[in-house]
Structures are given as C-alpha cells and as structure tokens.
Design an enzyme around this catalytic site. Structure first.
Site, PDB file in Angstrom:
ATOM      1  N   LYS A  96      10.930   9.832  12.551  1.00 56.59           N
ATOM      2  CA  LYS A  96      10.147   9.583  11.351  1.00 56.59           C
ATOM      3  C   LYS A  96       9.267  10.806  11.154  1.00 56.59           C
ATOM      4  CE  LYS A  96       6.457   7.045   9.412  1.00 56.59           C
ATOM      5  NZ  LYS A  96       5.276   6.252   9.732  1.00 56.59           N
ATOM      6  N   GLY A 157      -2.969   3.140   5.637  1.00 60.21           N
ATOM      7  CA  GLY A 157      -4.094   2.366   6.148  1.00 60.21           C
ATOM      8  C   GLY A 157      -5.017   1.818   5.069  1.00 60.21           C
ATOM      9  N   ALA A 184       3.612   2.646   4.545  1.00 59.85           N
ATOM     10  CA  ALA A 184       2.185   2.905   4.316  1.00 59.85           C
ATOM     11  C   ALA A 184       1.645   2.225   3.058  1.00 59.85           C
ATOM     12  CB  ALA A 184       1.877   4.387   4.240  1.00 59.85           C
ATOM     13  N   GLY A 185       0.440   1.707   3.213  1.00 60.61           N
ATOM     14  CA  GLY A 185      -0.307   1.178   2.081  1.00 60.61           C
ATOM     15  C   GLY A 185      -0.232  -0.325   1.902  1.00 60.61           C
ATOM     16  N   ASN A 206       1.911  -1.205   9.995  1.00 64.88           N
ATOM     17  CA  ASN A 206       1.223  -1.123  11.286  1.00 64.88           C
ATOM     18  C   ASN A 206      -0.138  -1.800  11.195  1.00 64.88           C
ATOM     19  OD1 ASN A 206       0.112  -0.497  13.782  1.00 64.88           O
ATOM     20  ND2 ASN A 206       0.784   1.588  13.778  1.00 64.88           N
ATOM     21  N   THR A 207      -1.080  -1.130  10.487  1.00 61.40           N
ATOM     22  CA  THR A 207      -2.462  -1.614  10.472  1.00 61.40           C
ATOM     23  C   THR A 207      -2.578  -3.059   9.997  1.00 61.40           C
ATOM     24  OG1 THR A 207      -3.011   0.651   9.856  1.00 61.40           O
ATOM     25  CG2 THR A 207      -4.790  -0.939   9.793  1.00 61.40           C
TER      26      THR A 207
END
Lengths: 257, 329
Positions: A96, A157, A184-185, A206-207
């Site tokens: 990645k 994030g 992301a986001g 992830n977050t």
C-alpha cells in the site's frame, strides 16, 4: 468475490492495525470484522529500524493476509526503500503506497505517488496506491502500472465521510473494471455503506474502529454496513425524485380533495 | 515466612512492602544497584485511573482508584493531589469531546477557570477537562524513598540472587522485561521521555495534550523540571531516543507552553514497558513462585493492587499448586 491482483477476497473490509487499545482487542476486532486483509505500517512500529518481533507474530497469528504500507514516507526514495524492506519482512509483493505531501494533514503527494508507483510496479510490486479522488491522477496511476486504486473520501483520520460524492462517482464511472477501495476518511458505518452504494469495491478503515468506544462492536457494525451497501448496489436503488410518489394507487380512493 | 522478591522496580518494591508489612522476612534481589535500568525509572508517575479509562479497560480504573491512597500512606508527602488537566490545541478540540465521551470524573473548564487553576496556561486554551480526583508523584523520588523505607523495615537488598533459593518459602518474580525470553506472551512497548528544565513555566499538575496521532503529557517535578512523555512504540529496542520522537515530544511541550522552547533538555530516556497481549497486568502463581508482570504503562497506578494480590496469594493457606491465577480475568 473481489479479485485483488489475482487473489480472490470475499470480505470487502480491509482493516488497519494501529491505535488499538491492545493487541488482544485488535485481534478480536479483526475476527469480528471477518476481514481477510490487514494493513501494517513498517515505519510506525519501528524504532531505529528494529521492530517488535512479538507484535509481528501477534499479527501473523491472526491468519489474515498482510498488506504492508509505507505510512510516514515523505519522498519517493523513502517510500521505495520502505516498500523493499516490507517485501523482505512480510514476503509479499503487495504494497500500500503512501507518499505524504503535507506533514500536518497527511494529504498524498500525488506527483511523488505516481513516480514511486512506476518504480515499484517495474520492480514487480503489486501496488495499492493511496491517492486523492482526482480523476487525472487516477489515470496516471493506472498508466504507471497500478491495477487497483485507493482514493480517499476525506482526509485521513478526519472521520468526515464522503466529501466529494461527484468525484467518487466519476472515478467509478471512468474505471468500471478497476478495483476501487475507499481508503481514509470514513468515520461511521453509514459512510462506509454510502461509498459501497456508489459501487466501490471495498473500504479500508483504521481509526474509526480502533478508537471507537468498543472496537470489537464497531468492527461488527462496519462489516454489516459494508455488506449492506454492496448488496444495495447490486440490487439497484431508486433515484431520488423531486415529488412525493405514493406507493398505493390513488384511483378508487373514496374522497379527492 | 521468608520471601525472595526478584526485581527492584515498582512491582518488586511494592510487593516487598506488602509482604514485609504482613510479617514476612523479605530479601530483594536485583542486579542493578541504582534502579536506573528499570522501566519504572522512566515512568511519568501519574496516578490517573480516570484518564487512563480513555484507552484502557474498566479493570484498570477499578484497580487504580486506591493507588494514590496507598502511596500517600506508605510515603507521606510524596503524592500531590491536584488532579489532571486535559487540553487540546485549538484545531483538535473535537479530541476533547471524544476523550470526554470515554471517561468520567472530570469537570469541564473554560479559559478563565483554566487560568485560575493553572495560571501559566491562562489564555492558552479555551477548553479543558479537569480530572479532579487524580494525583501524581515523582517516580524516582518515590522508588528511592520506598527502598529506604523497606531497608528501615529490615528488608535486605542483594545484587546477586542467593543460590540457596530453597531457603525461601515463596519467590515473587517481578523482573518485567527480563521474563520476555521465557514468556512468549510478554512483549515490550518502547517509551521515550524527556526531562526539561525551565524557570519560566510553573505547573501544579500533569497536563495531557490530546492529539489525534500523538497524545503526550507534561508532568511537573520539583525545581521547575518537567517530564515529557511518552511514546508508545511496539518494539523492545532499547536504543537512544529517535530524532522523530524527540521532535514530537518537544512540539507537544511547546504547544502546552511556548516557554518550553527555551527550556534545557536535561535528560532523554527510554524505558521498555512489559505488556501482555491485552495490555493488562497479571499475578500468576506456579507452586511457590508468584509472578507479577505486564504492568505496561500503569506501573505506579497498578503496582499497589498487584502487590496486594501477590501478598494474598503468598499468605493464603491453600498449599495446592494453583496455575495461572490471572488477576484480571
């Protein structure tokens, strides 16, 4: 089934491994999400180039495919070097690719990204590029040898969810046969469902899971939302209308006002 | 009862105290005479069960609630009960809301109240959370004082482990990361810290600066010294602090107060925290050996509770072998 560089994947959720309260909770969240691919940062967990062997063995014991990333790399050279290290450590050609352009927002440097993708693809890597939602950059990445695109839907994030739906639609429309993974986001399951409804092939998180009050419960919630979004896309959805359209016929109604 | 305690970090010393207080004859063995090689030496010394709940499980808060009382009773004058102040830079104020939603026991303060509580931070932050019942101590002063206290109680300290361990009724193994080779579940989590000195800043309580990627705390020590910590890196590499970590720590300190830009960097340190996969501590017993390990980032917070559990096990009349009694499960 989703095919990523020839590997058949049944779960459309990819999970990052950072920021969890503990490795045990990470492991349980991975199981609850039924993900088959986790991303691992070589840099983030390294101190002076050496890494925590026991943390790696915990990740490996999860029995899922590892997608190493180049998180934290700010130049083409750094990203290429990190990718090569990752290939050694994880025995995989998957990478990645992240080339960060802005230290503060972690926005991708799309120029460096295209250059690094070209170098790595020529070297036999199977590149998963973390990019913006820009259509022209996407074309350049495909020309550079990428067979997958990972556009953001909002800054990493930020948990804001899809910010530019038209750009995401445009990507899907232009590249109907390229696996598109939103990376992301994403902040909540409804965001993930929304991009899956647009026809995206998978979501990387992830977050949103790691920093949830109950990461394991949230992993389950996301798995369901992603499945629901995919099923809705396949089933075909109604387009919004300007007018109310009742589902029961008006003819035969006793009183017209 | 004769007890051998292996390891003179916070786990070993608190266990020795609990055993000696209950009448055991205690010997503490540690090859490092000066304690500077224990993870405890680099700790923040925050007794913060409420803040830790943000990322730790409920059991950490429950077991840590009595910690400040324990330390105050054993070492009068060492504990400062002024709470913890949690702040965030202007653009990260949503982190405060997230932190608040995961924790309890705080009061929300506006800028004027922040200035009243912590005058040097007045006008620097609009919003803060004050965790009122938390406390802190200086880990180095506390470890040194606890060791003195133990010596006065008749506990003997040796550098080499006595070869005749059969003379002991029970052995308490508190050797932390030294166990990692034998225990595959135990891993190291690297923590890097700095000590800064500046006469231009005065703080009365630990300040936690929230950041989406890199939360940091500044803990005041005596004589205008400040401990800034700590990184959390999945690695047991013990080398010196990295440039990246130092930059992040200094940036955080500078965000808390711009006068830290002129501070002296008195020291940088690296400690390797022993942790189990769930990041929770364990007291386990196998025959006449009791282990305390996996205190992770909660050494001073959880050592008293672990020491009590270990002492209970040591003094329990039950002589049958009890395997893997896990304190937290």
């Amino acid at each position: 089934m989703l095919s990523l560089y020839g590997t058949e994947i049944s779960s459309r959720l990819l999970l990052g491994t950072a920021l969890y309260p503990s490795p045990a909770i990470l492991g349980d969240a991975v199981k609850a999400s039924r993900t088959e691919i986790v991303t691992v940062s070589l840099r983030r967990e390294a101190a002076g180039g050496r890494t925590g062997e026991k943390f790696w063995s915990l990740i490996q014991s999860l029995g899922v495919r590892v997608l190493p990333n180049t998180a934290g790399c700010h130049s083409v050279k750094e990203a290429v070097t990190t990718a090569k290290m990752a290939r050694e450590v994880f025995s995989t050609n998957w990478i990645k690719l992240e080339v960060i352009g802005n230290h503060d927002t972690l926005q991708p440097d799309v120029f460096g990204l295209v250059e690094a993708a070209r170098i790595l693809a020529a070297d036999g890597f199977q590149v998963f590029p973390y990019t913006t939602d820009d259509l022209v950059v996407a074309e350049r990445l495909l020309e550079a040898g990428c067979k997958i695109l990972m556009p953001w839907c909002a800054p990493i994030g930020s948990a804001r969810g899809p910010q530019n739906v038209e750009a995401l639609r445009s990507l899907r429309g232009h590249f109907p046969d390229t696996p598109l993974i939103v990376d992301a986001g994403i902040g909540r399951p409804s965001h993930a469902a929304a991009v899956m409804e647009l026809g995206f092939d998978a979501v990387l998180l992830n977050t949103a899971v790691a920093k949830a009050g109950d990461p394991i419960g949230m992993a389950t919630a996301f798995a369901k939302a992603i499945e629901a979004g995919r099923a809705a896309f396949l089933a075909g959805m109604l387009e919004p209308r300007d007018m109310a359209v009742p589902s029961t016929p008006l003819i035969g109604k006793a009183v017209f006002s | 009862m004769k007890a051998l305690v292996k390891g003179a970090g916070v786990a070993g010393l608190t266990a020795a105290y609990e055993l000696a207080t209950r009448g055991a004859i205690v010997t503490v063995a540690d090859p490092c005479r000066d304690m500077t090689r224990t993870a405890s030496w680099f700790a923040g010394g925050m007794l913060a069960p409420d803040c830790e709940r943000e990322s730790a499980e409920q059991i950490v808060q429950d077991l840590g609630l009595d910690a400040a009382d324990w330390w105050e009773t054993v070492l009068p004058g060492h504990v400062t009960r002024a709470g913890t102040l949690v702040v965030a830079a202007g653009r990260d104020t949503s982190e405060l809301a997230r932190f608040a939603s995961r924790t309890n026991g705080f009061q929300t303060l506006g800028d004027e109240e922040i200035g009243t509580l912590e005058p040097d931070l007045g006008g620097r932050f609009r919003l803060a959370l004050h965790f009122v019942r938390e406390a802190h101590l200086d880990p180095r002063a506390a470890l040194t004082a606890l060791r003195d206290r133990l010596e006065r109680k008749g506990v003997s300290f040796v550098e080499t482990e006595p070869g005749w361990t059969k003379r002991f009724d029970v052995t308490i193994d508190c050797t932390g990361m030294a166990r990692a080779k034998a225990d595959m579940q135990l891993r190291g989590v690297r923590g890097e810290m700095l000590i800064l000195h500046t006469p231009d800043v005065s703080l009365s309580r630990p300040i936690r600066l929230l950041h989406p990627r890199f939360p940091v705390y500044v803990v005041p020590r005596a004589d205008h010294r400040f401990m800034v910590g700590a990184t959390m890196i999945e690695s047991d590499a013990a080398g010196a602090i990295t440039a990246r970590s130092m930059m992040e720590l200094l940036n955080a300190a500078y965000t808390v107060h711009s006068a830290f830009a002129e501070a002296e960097i008195v020291e940088s340190g690296v400690g390797i925290r022993p942790a189990f996969p769930d990041n929770l501590p364990r007291v386990t017993r196998n025959g006449d050996v009791i282990q305390i390990n996996g205190l992770y980032r909660h050494g001073f917070l959880l050592a008293p509770a672990m020491a009590r559990q270990a002492a209970n096990l040591a003094f329990s009349q039950n002589t049958t072998t009890e395997h893997n009694h896990e304190a937290c499960h």
